[in-house]
Motif scaffolding. Sequence first.
Motif, PDB file in Angstrom:
ATOM      1  N   UNK A   7       0.872  -1.171   0.000  1.00  0.00           N
ATOM      2  CA  UNK A   7       0.000   0.000   0.000  1.00  0.00           C
ATOM      3  C   UNK A   7       0.911   1.222   0.000  1.00  0.00           C
ATOM      4  N   UNK A   8       0.912   1.942  -1.117  1.00  0.00           N
ATOM      5  CA  UNK A   8       1.809   3.089  -1.271  1.00  0.00           C
ATOM      6  C   UNK A   8       1.059   4.373  -0.946  1.00  0.00           C
ATOM      7  N   UNK A   9       1.664   5.206  -0.107  1.00  0.00           N
ATOM      8  CA  UNK A   9       1.065   6.481   0.277  1.00  0.00           C
ATOM      9  C   UNK A   9       1.970   7.619  -0.173  1.00  0.00           C
ATOM     10  N   UNK A  10       1.549   8.408  -1.173  1.00  0.00           N
ATOM     11  CA  UNK A  10       2.336   9.585  -1.561  1.00  0.00           C
ATOM     12  C   UNK A  10       2.042  10.739  -0.606  1.00  0.00           C
ATOM     13  N   UNK A  11       3.086  11.346  -0.063  1.00  0.00           N
ATOM     14  CA  UNK A  11       2.879  12.403   0.928  1.00  0.00           C
ATOM     15  C   UNK A  11       2.133  13.595   0.355  1.00  0.00           C
ATOM     16  N   UNK A  12       2.307  13.853  -0.965  1.00  0.00           N
ATOM     17  CA  UNK A  12       1.572  14.973  -1.560  1.00  0.00           C
ATOM     18  C   UNK A  12       0.128  14.600  -1.900  1.00  0.00           C
ATOM     19  N   UNK A  13      -0.193  13.308  -1.759  1.00  0.00           N
ATOM     20  CA  UNK A  13      -1.561  12.790  -1.924  1.00  0.00           C
ATOM     21  C   UNK A  13      -2.104  12.886  -3.336  1.00  0.00           C
ATOM     22  N   UNK A  14      -1.254  13.174  -4.312  1.00  0.00           N
ATOM     23  CA  UNK A  14      -1.730  13.375  -5.682  1.00  0.00           C
ATOM     24  C   UNK A  14      -1.684  12.083  -6.494  1.00  0.00           C
ATOM     25  N   UNK A  15      -2.687  11.932  -7.364  1.00  0.00           N
ATOM     26  CA  UNK A  15      -2.763  10.790  -8.280  1.00  0.00           C
ATOM     27  C   UNK A  15      -2.098  11.210  -9.599  1.00  0.00           C
ATOM     28  N   UNK A  16      -0.771  11.269  -9.579  1.00  0.00           N
ATOM     29  CA  UNK A  16      -0.018  11.822 -10.698  1.00  0.00           C
ATOM     30  C   UNK A  16       0.135  10.781 -11.811  1.00  0.00           C
ATOM     31  N   UNK A  17      -0.234  11.170 -13.017  1.00  0.00           N
ATOM     32  CA  UNK A  17      -0.098  10.288 -14.179  1.00  0.00           C
ATOM     33  C   UNK A  17       1.127  10.674 -15.001  1.00  0.00           C
TER      34      UNK A  17
ATOM     35  N   UNK B  71       1.482   3.293 -13.709  1.00  0.00           N
ATOM     36  CA  UNK B  71       2.651   2.409 -13.691  1.00  0.00           C
ATOM     37  C   UNK B  71       2.692   1.597 -12.402  1.00  0.00           C
ATOM     38  N   UNK B  72       2.409   2.233 -11.273  1.00  0.00           N
ATOM     39  CA  UNK B  72       2.369   1.494 -10.006  1.00  0.00           C
ATOM     40  C   UNK B  72       1.196   0.534  -9.956  1.00  0.00           C
ATOM     41  N   UNK B  73       0.059   0.969 -10.483  1.00  0.00           N
ATOM     42  CA  UNK B  73      -1.120   0.115 -10.493  1.00  0.00           C
ATOM     43  C   UNK B  73      -0.868  -1.140 -11.323  1.00  0.00           C
ATOM     44  N   UNK B  74      -0.249  -0.985 -12.489  1.00  0.00           N
ATOM     45  CA  UNK B  74       0.072  -2.142 -13.324  1.00  0.00           C
ATOM     46  C   UNK B  74       1.051  -3.084 -12.629  1.00  0.00           C
ATOM     47  N   UNK B  75       1.851  -2.544 -11.727  1.00  0.00           N
ATOM     48  CA  UNK B  75       2.779  -3.365 -10.955  1.00  0.00           C
ATOM     49  C   UNK B  75       2.057  -4.165  -9.870  1.00  0.00           C
ATOM     50  N   UNK B  76       0.812  -3.776  -9.578  1.00  0.00           N
ATOM     51  CA  UNK B  76       0.052  -4.442  -8.528  1.00  0.00           C
ATOM     52  C   UNK B  76       0.104  -3.728  -7.192  1.00  0.00           C
ATOM     53  N   UNK B  77       0.552  -2.470  -7.202  1.00  0.00           N
ATOM     54  CA  UNK B  77       0.656  -1.685  -5.973  1.00  0.00           C
ATOM     55  C   UNK B  77      -0.652  -0.927  -5.748  1.00  0.00           C
ATOM     56  N   UNK B  78      -1.110  -0.928  -4.514  1.00  0.00           N
ATOM     57  CA  UNK B  78      -2.292  -0.165  -4.115  1.00  0.00           C
ATOM     58  C   UNK B  78      -1.846   1.242  -3.723  1.00  0.00           C
ATOM     59  N   UNK B  79      -2.363   2.263  -4.399  1.00  0.00           N
ATOM     60  CA  UNK B  79      -1.944   3.639  -4.154  1.00  0.00           C
ATOM     61  C   UNK B  79      -3.080   4.404  -3.484  1.00  0.00           C
ATOM     62  N   UNK B  80      -2.792   4.979  -2.321  1.00  0.00           N
ATOM     63  CA  UNK B  80      -3.797   5.787  -1.636  1.00  0.00           C
ATOM     64  C   UNK B  80      -3.579   7.253  -1.997  1.00  0.00           C
ATOM     65  N   UNK B  81      -4.287   7.706  -3.025  1.00  0.00           N
ATOM     66  CA  UNK B  81      -4.187   9.094  -3.446  1.00  0.00           C
ATOM     67  C   UNK B  81      -5.246   9.919  -2.718  1.00  0.00           C
ATOM     68  N   UNK B  82      -5.302  11.187  -3.030  1.00  0.00           N
ATOM     69  CA  UNK B  82      -6.193  12.114  -2.345  1.00  0.00           C
ATOM     70  C   UNK B  82      -7.661  11.716  -2.517  1.00  0.00           C
ATOM     71  N   UNK B  83      -8.337  11.484  -1.415  1.00  0.00           N
ATOM     72  CA  UNK B  83      -9.760  11.158  -1.495  1.00  0.00           C
ATOM     73  C   UNK B  83     -10.502  11.615  -0.242  1.00  0.00           C
ATOM     74  N   UNK B  84     -11.390  12.577  -0.266  1.00  0.00           N
ATOM     75  CA  UNK B  84     -11.466  13.592  -1.325  1.00  0.00           C
ATOM     76  C   UNK B  84     -10.446  14.698  -1.061  1.00  0.00           C
ATOM     77  N   UNK B  85      -9.695  14.503   0.022  1.00  0.00           N
ATOM     78  CA  UNK B  85      -8.667  15.450   0.424  1.00  0.00           C
ATOM     79  C   UNK B  85      -7.664  14.675   1.277  1.00  0.00           C
ATOM     80  N   UNK B  86      -6.681  15.364   1.802  1.00  0.00           N
ATOM     81  CA  UNK B  86      -5.643  14.669   2.567  1.00  0.00           C
ATOM     82  C   UNK B  86      -6.189  13.969   3.813  1.00  0.00           C
TER      83      UNK B  86
END
Length: 756
Positions: free
Chosen positions: A433-443, A448-463
Motif C-alpha cells: 500500500x503506497x502512500x504519496x505524501x503529496x496525496x496526488x494521483x499523478x499520471x 505504472x504502479x497500479x500495473x505493478x500491482x501496488x495499491x496507491x492511496x491518493x487524495x480522497x477527497x482530500x488529505x
Amino acid sequence: MKLHKWIDKYNKRYCYKINSKFYRGKDRGYSNLYRFHPKFYLYYLVRITAIFVGFLILKKNIISEIIDSFSRKRSAFYNPDHWKQGSIRVQEIILTLFGYRYFVPNGILPLLKEKEILTKRISFDKVSNPEVSIIIPVYNQLAYTYNCLQSILNHPPHNVTFEILVIDDCSNDSTEHFFTHNTVGIKYTRNSQNQGFLLNCNTAAKIAKGNFLYFLNNDTQVTMEWLDHLTKLFNNEDVGCVGSKLVYGHGLLQEAGGIIFCNASGANYGRNDLTDRPRYNYIREVDYCSGASLMIKKADFDFLGGFDERYTPAYYEDTDLCFAVRNQLGKKVIYSPLSEVIHFEGISSGKIAKKGSIKNYQNVNKLKFAEKWNNSLKQHLKEPDLNHGSRRLLPNKRMVFIDNIIPAFDKNSGSLRAFQLLKLIRELGYHITFVPDDANKTQPYFNALTEMGVEVLFRYPNRPGMIRELSSTLEKADVIWICRPEMNIEFSWLFNKYPKAKWIYDTVDLHHLRLKRQAIQTKDKDLEVEAEKVKEQELSLAKQANFTITVTNDEKIILEKEGIQNVCVIPNVHEPIKKPKDWKFDQRKGILFIGAYDHHPNIDAVQWLVNEIMPEVWKELPNIKVTLLGSKPTIEVLTLKSNQVNIPGFVQDVSSYFVNHKIFVAPLRYGAGMKGKIGQSLAYKLPVITSNIGAEGMGLVEGKNVMIANTKDEFIKKILYLYQNEQAWSELSKNSLEALKPYSIASVKKNLQKII
C-alpha cells in the motif's frame, strides 16, 4: 477561492448522497417515484443552493453543467423510440438540476432511434489472425448494441488486434437488418432459435479465432485503452482470467470485482459508490469478475468446456467459470481498474429477480453453484464484510510504503530508486500500500504502479480523507517503510495503530549532511543551524526504527559513528542499458549533464559548469556544446541557455543523448547519498567526470571507471584531456559496467530480502 472550493466540495458530496441513496433504493425494488421521498429534500436543497451560488459568482463548471442540460436533445438513458424528444429534454434538465447527472461519464454516447441507426454504417478492419475475439451476445436493444460498437470504434486498442463476433439470439427488432446491411468486418451469426446468454457465448467461442476470448455485454460502452489493460495482465502466466471495472451509466460504480461468501451469495464490491475511491483502484485477485466484461485464454476456456451449461440460460455462469479457473486450472482471477467499461445493467433482463423472469434464474442457479463448489466455498467468508472480503486473496505479507510523491521514475534519481524497490518488494511476495505524501494521483506514474500491482492511496477527497481511507482499509501491516525524516515524523501514528509492524526508516540521503555541505559552500550560517536540527531528527528516528536504510556505505559509516547500529545499505538499482547502436569515440560530440532542477545541488552544478568551467574549455575547444537535460529547469538554469548550451528540459527517453554525447560531466559541490546520474551514465558506458561528492559511496576508482575533479582547474584539465584522448575514453567506457555490479537487481534484491 474558498467559496469555489466550498461549492465543489458540497456539490459533489450531496450529489453522491442523492445518487447513492436513490440507486440503492432501486436495487431494493423501489420505483422512480422514490426520488420524491422526503429523505431526499435536504440533499436537493444543498444541490440547488450550490447551483444558485455558482451562477451568482459565475462559476464555470456549474454554468456549463446547466447549459449543457438545456441544450441536450438526446439521452444515454431514454430510448427515443419509447420516449418523445420533449419528454427526454425535460427529464434530463430536471435530473441534472437535482444532481442525478453529476457523475455521468464524459463522452457517454446517447441512444439513437432505430430508424436513424439504420442510416449509419459501422466498419472494422478484417483481421485474419486476431489476438482477441470480442464476443458480443445480443437480444434486441439495437440502440445499445450500436453504441457498444461505436464506443469500440472511438477507443480502438493501441497494441491489440481483434475480431468482433456478434451472436444474435433471435432478436425481433431491426438487429438482423442492421448487421446484414450496415456493417463491415463484424462476424454476425443469428441463432435459429433462442438459446439464452450462456449457450450464445459458447456458440461464439467455438468459431472464435483469437488466442483470447473477451466477453462483452451489448449494453456497455468501452473507454480508452480498456482492452490493452486487460491483455497486459496475461503476461503473467499465473493469470487465468481478467475483468474490468464496471461503471453505471449514471457514473457510480457497479463492480470492482465480485465477492462470493460461503453460502454462495455474491456481492459486487463497491456497488453504487464513487469510482475514484482508492480501494477500488488497484489490481488484485478476486473471487470473480462479471461476464459483462471478462477475458480468458481460448485454450483455457476450451479446456474447461466453456460456460457450464447447467446454468442455462444465464446467471452464475461467469462466477462458475472464475471458480473453475482458480480451482481447476490453479490460476488467478484478476480485477483491473485501469480497464473501465460503462454498463447499463439489466437492459435485457432487469435488475430484480421476479417470478417468471430470466433474472429469476439467479436464485435457481445459486443453488446449483453452491452444490458444485461446496468444498471450495468453505474457505470463503461467512459474514458479508465487503472490505475484508475484497482483500481476502491479497498476499499474506503486507507493507505500507510512504514517500513524498508517486515515483516519477523518469524525472529524478530518488523516484527511480523508489520505483525499482517497489518492484523488487512485490517480487518478494508483498502486497504494497503506497502512500504519496503529496496525496496526488499523478499520471502516468499512478498507472505504472497500479500495473505493478501496488495499491496507491491518493487524495480522497482530500488529505484527511486519504488518512481515513488508510485507517479503514488497511487491516494489517507487517512492514512500514517510510522515506525521509519529515515523513517518518508525520506518519509516526501508524506505529501506534500497528505496533507489531517492522519500522524501516529510509534516509534516501542524509539530509543533514547535504544541508551542512550546502551551508559550507554558500557560507550560510542559518543553514548550518538548520542542518544540526535535522541531524538531531535523523539520529532520533534512526535509534527508534527497526532498520535504518542508507544508500551508500559511506553514510552507513557516518551513522554508525553516531552510535546507530541498525543500519543497512540499499543503494540505487542500476543495470546495463541495451543500446541499438554503440557509438564510437569519433562519432560522438558534446558534454552531457542530467538532473532534476528542483534539487539545488544540480542548479549549483550547472551554474558552475557553464559560468566558470566551460568558458576556459571553450577557449581551446570552442565547438563543444553542453546539453543540460532534466525536469523542472528553473529560471537560473534557463538563463544559461545559449548557442553553446542546450536545455531541452524533461525528455522521457534520454537514450539518444547518452549514446551520442562524448562525456558526462557532473561538477557537484554539495549533496549527499548516491547520485543516480552517475550510475545512469555508467549504465550507458558514457565516461564520467565528477567530484568526490558526485562519486561518493559507489566505490569508483580514478582513471579506471571515473575521473575525479574537485576544483575549477581540475575540471577544465580533465574535460580537455578526456574529450581528446580516445584511449582514456575507451578505458573508462570499457570498465563502466563492472562498476555497477554491486547495484544490480540481483544484488539489491538479496539485500532487501535480509531486511524484510
